[in-house]
Scaffold this active site. Structure first.
Site, PDB file in Angstrom:
ATOM      1  N   LYS A 101      42.817  42.044  33.032  1.00 49.22           N
ATOM      2  CA  LYS A 101      43.919  42.920  33.476  1.00 49.22           C
ATOM      3  C   LYS A 101      45.240  42.139  33.552  1.00 49.22           C
ATOM      4  O   LYS A 101      46.253  42.595  33.041  1.00 49.22           O
ATOM      5  CB  LYS A 101      43.608  43.536  34.853  1.00 49.22           C
ATOM      6  CG  LYS A 101      42.358  44.393  34.887  1.00 49.22           C
ATOM      7  CD  LYS A 101      42.182  45.083  36.233  1.00 49.22           C
ATOM      8  CE  LYS A 101      41.939  44.148  37.397  1.00 49.22           C
ATOM      9  NZ  LYS A 101      40.652  43.409  37.357  1.00 49.22           N
TER      10      LYS A 101
ATOM     11  N   ARG B  38      42.292  50.725  43.722  1.00 46.01           N
ATOM     12  CA  ARG B  38      40.925  50.197  43.721  1.00 46.01           C
ATOM     13  C   ARG B  38      39.986  51.104  44.500  1.00 46.01           C
ATOM     14  O   ARG B  38      38.781  50.847  44.538  1.00 46.01           O
ATOM     15  CB  ARG B  38      40.906  48.811  44.346  1.00 46.01           C
ATOM     16  CG  ARG B  38      40.839  47.669  43.324  1.00 46.01           C
ATOM     17  CD  ARG B  38      40.902  46.398  44.095  1.00 46.01           C
ATOM     18  NE  ARG B  38      40.417  45.219  43.477  1.00 46.01           N
ATOM     19  CZ  ARG B  38      41.192  44.288  42.907  1.00 46.01           C
ATOM     20  NH1 ARG B  38      42.465  44.489  42.746  1.00 46.01           N
ATOM     21  NH2 ARG B  38      40.663  43.175  42.463  1.00 46.01           N
TER      22      ARG B  38
ATOM     23  N   ARG C 119      38.782  29.912  34.749  1.00 42.07           N
ATOM     24  CA  ARG C 119      40.192  30.260  34.502  1.00 42.07           C
ATOM     25  C   ARG C 119      41.167  29.555  35.441  1.00 42.07           C
ATOM     26  O   ARG C 119      40.843  29.222  36.576  1.00 42.07           O
ATOM     27  CB  ARG C 119      40.388  31.775  34.527  1.00 42.07           C
ATOM     28  CG  ARG C 119      40.297  32.400  35.892  1.00 42.07           C
ATOM     29  CD  ARG C 119      40.459  33.919  35.785  1.00 42.07           C
ATOM     30  NE  ARG C 119      40.433  34.534  37.087  1.00 42.07           N
ATOM     31  CZ  ARG C 119      40.513  35.828  37.314  1.00 42.07           C
ATOM     32  NH1 ARG C 119      40.611  36.669  36.297  1.00 42.07           N
ATOM     33  NH2 ARG C 119      40.493  36.304  38.535  1.00 42.07           N
TER      34      ARG C 119
ATOM     35  N   ARG D  67      42.450  29.924  41.475  1.00 39.08           N
ATOM     36  CA  ARG D  67      42.369  30.793  42.648  1.00 39.08           C
ATOM     37  C   ARG D  67      41.198  30.422  43.543  1.00 39.08           C
ATOM     38  O   ARG D  67      40.109  30.140  43.060  1.00 39.08           O
ATOM     39  CB  ARG D  67      42.232  32.252  42.191  1.00 39.08           C
ATOM     40  CG  ARG D  67      43.553  32.880  41.849  1.00 39.08           C
ATOM     41  CD  ARG D  67      43.388  34.226  41.213  1.00 39.08           C
ATOM     42  NE  ARG D  67      42.490  35.133  41.940  1.00 39.08           N
ATOM     43  CZ  ARG D  67      42.338  36.404  41.620  1.00 39.08           C
ATOM     44  NH1 ARG D  67      43.011  36.930  40.606  1.00 39.08           N
ATOM     45  NH2 ARG D  67      41.522  37.163  42.300  1.00 39.08           N
TER      46      ARG D  67
ATOM     47  N   ARG E  10      32.969  40.396  44.528  1.00 40.42           N
ATOM     48  CA  ARG E  10      34.078  41.154  43.915  1.00 40.42           C
ATOM     49  C   ARG E  10      33.555  42.143  42.868  1.00 40.42           C
ATOM     50  O   ARG E  10      34.052  43.264  42.752  1.00 40.42           O
ATOM     51  CB  ARG E  10      35.091  40.178  43.300  1.00 40.42           C
ATOM     52  CG  ARG E  10      35.922  39.473  44.382  1.00 40.42           C
ATOM     53  CD  ARG E  10      36.544  38.187  43.899  1.00 40.42           C
ATOM     54  NE  ARG E  10      37.535  38.383  42.873  1.00 40.42           N
ATOM     55  CZ  ARG E  10      37.955  37.412  42.050  1.00 40.42           C
ATOM     56  NH1 ARG E  10      37.454  36.200  42.128  1.00 40.42           N
ATOM     57  NH2 ARG E  10      38.873  37.675  41.166  1.00 40.42           N
TER      58      ARG E  10
HETATM   59  P1  AMP Z   1      42.923  40.497  42.123  1.00 43.03           P
HETATM   60  O1  AMP Z   1      43.992  39.463  41.961  1.00 43.03           O
HETATM   61  O2  AMP Z   1      43.341  41.837  41.623  1.00 43.03           O
HETATM   62  O3  AMP Z   1      41.591  40.049  41.568  1.00 43.03           O
HETATM   63  O4  AMP Z   1      42.710  40.675  43.707  1.00 43.03           O
HETATM   64  C1  AMP Z   1      42.277  39.601  44.517  1.00 43.03           C
HETATM   65  C2  AMP Z   1      41.787  40.151  45.835  1.00 43.03           C
HETATM   66  O5  AMP Z   1      42.857  40.832  46.514  1.00 43.03           O
HETATM   67  C3  AMP Z   1      40.678  41.190  45.735  1.00 43.03           C
HETATM   68  O6  AMP Z   1      39.393  40.582  45.637  1.00 43.03           O
HETATM   69  C4  AMP Z   1      40.865  41.963  47.036  1.00 43.03           C
HETATM   70  O7  AMP Z   1      40.365  41.238  48.147  1.00 43.03           O
HETATM   71  C5  AMP Z   1      42.376  41.990  47.173  1.00 43.03           C
HETATM   72  N1  AMP Z   1      42.990  43.180  46.503  1.00 43.03           N
HETATM   73  C6  AMP Z   1      43.823  43.181  45.421  1.00 43.03           C
HETATM   74  N2  AMP Z   1      44.214  44.423  45.107  1.00 43.03           N
HETATM   75  C7  AMP Z   1      43.601  45.250  46.015  1.00 43.03           C
HETATM   76  C8  AMP Z   1      43.572  46.646  46.199  1.00 43.03           C
HETATM   77  N3  AMP Z   1      44.257  47.487  45.382  1.00 43.03           N
HETATM   78  N4  AMP Z   1      42.836  47.132  47.228  1.00 43.03           N
HETATM   79  C9  AMP Z   1      42.140  46.326  48.058  1.00 43.03           C
HETATM   80  N5  AMP Z   1      42.107  44.987  47.924  1.00 43.03           N
HETATM   81  C10 AMP Z   1      42.826  44.445  46.908  1.00 43.03           C
END
Ligand code: AMP
Length: 229
Positions: free
Chosen positions: A24, A99, A138, A172, A183
């Site tokens: 993404k 999400r 990554r 990360r 996740r």
């Molecule tokens: P990402 O960078 O999109 O993989 O997000 C990293 C983490 O942030 C996720 O594992 C969630 O804990 C939190 N997170 C990101 N976007 C959302 C969302 N739209 N709703 C809830 N938690 C989120």
């Protein structure tokens, strides 16, 4: 949505759906460059809130470290604030948002206020097993955001960004095997139902995201072209 800020009218709203590791962020950055849209990643916004030590960041930190989903309330407030900034007028690519069904419904209501709707929600379709491998290798340039991978896309000079020359590479904290499993689980239980949600309102597009980055980018480009034209 709650909060005191007023979102701007956004010309195009493109959503990227997919489990962690589906690409993404990589694809959103490519679309951003090509179409002048703004990548809006709730994960990045939350990581910035954690780093800044805001109230939202403090509440989100432990949940993110465990691989769970941050509360809808916090995420929606953060997103709404971001949508109040003027650069989003050009249109946005939502990366990692919505999400949950609650978030998707809140987004619809927010867009409706200015007579808009989601233009396309693209489901990046991948195999879970491959995602664990993709995520564990990554890393990203901390200065320009370019993404790399130990196996699939290593920089020409080790630990040095091909794009901006920075040596500030970042991995990360939640990109480890245990958190990735949580996740993926959160994705299947709470986010995957959104595929049916967007199918119902005819915004859904499916893209096989197991192939080469450039091939996927081409397919996404055609979708973006059709909704920004
Ligand atoms: P990402 O960078 O999109 O993989 O997000 C990293 C983490 O942030 C996720 O594992 C969630 O804990 C939190 N997170 C990101 N976007 C959302 C969302 N739209 N709703 C809830 N938690 C989120």
């Amino acid at each position: 949505m709650d909060g005191g800020t007023t979102p701007n009218a956004v010309s195009t709203v493109l959503i990227l759906l997919g489990p962690p590791g589906a690409g993404k962020g990589t694809q959103a950055r490519m679309l951003e460059e090509k179409f002048g849209l703004v990548q809006l990643s709730t994960g990045d916004l939350l990581r910035a809130a954690v780093a800044a030590g805001t109230e939202a960041g403090k509440a989100a930190k432990a949940v993110m470290e465990a691989g769970g989903l941050v509360s809808d309330e916090i995420v929606l407030a953060i997103l709404k604030d971001r949508l109040a900034e003027p650069d989003v007028n050009a249109g946005v690519i939502l990366d990692g948002f919505p999400r949950t069904t609650v978030q998707a419904e809140a987004l619809d209501r927010l867009l409706e206020e200015s007579g808009q709707q989601v233009n396309a929600a693209v489901s990046l379709e991948v195999d879970d097993a491959a995602m664990v491998i993709r995520i564990s290798g990554r890393f990203t340039c901390g200065d320009c955001g370019e993404g790399y991978h130990d196996t699939f896309k290593s920089p020409q000079v080790p630990e040095t960004c091909d794009k901006c020359g920075s040596t500030n590479m970042k991995r990360r904290a939640d990109d480890n095997a245990e958190t990735v499993a949580a996740r993926l689980d959160a994705y299947h239980k709470q986010t995957a139902p959104l595929i049916a949600y967007y199918d119902e309102c005819r915004a859904l597009k499916r893209v096989n995201a197991m192939g080469a980055i450039d091939d996927i980018a081409r397919e996404l480009g055609q979708i973006a072209q059709s909704v920004t034209a």
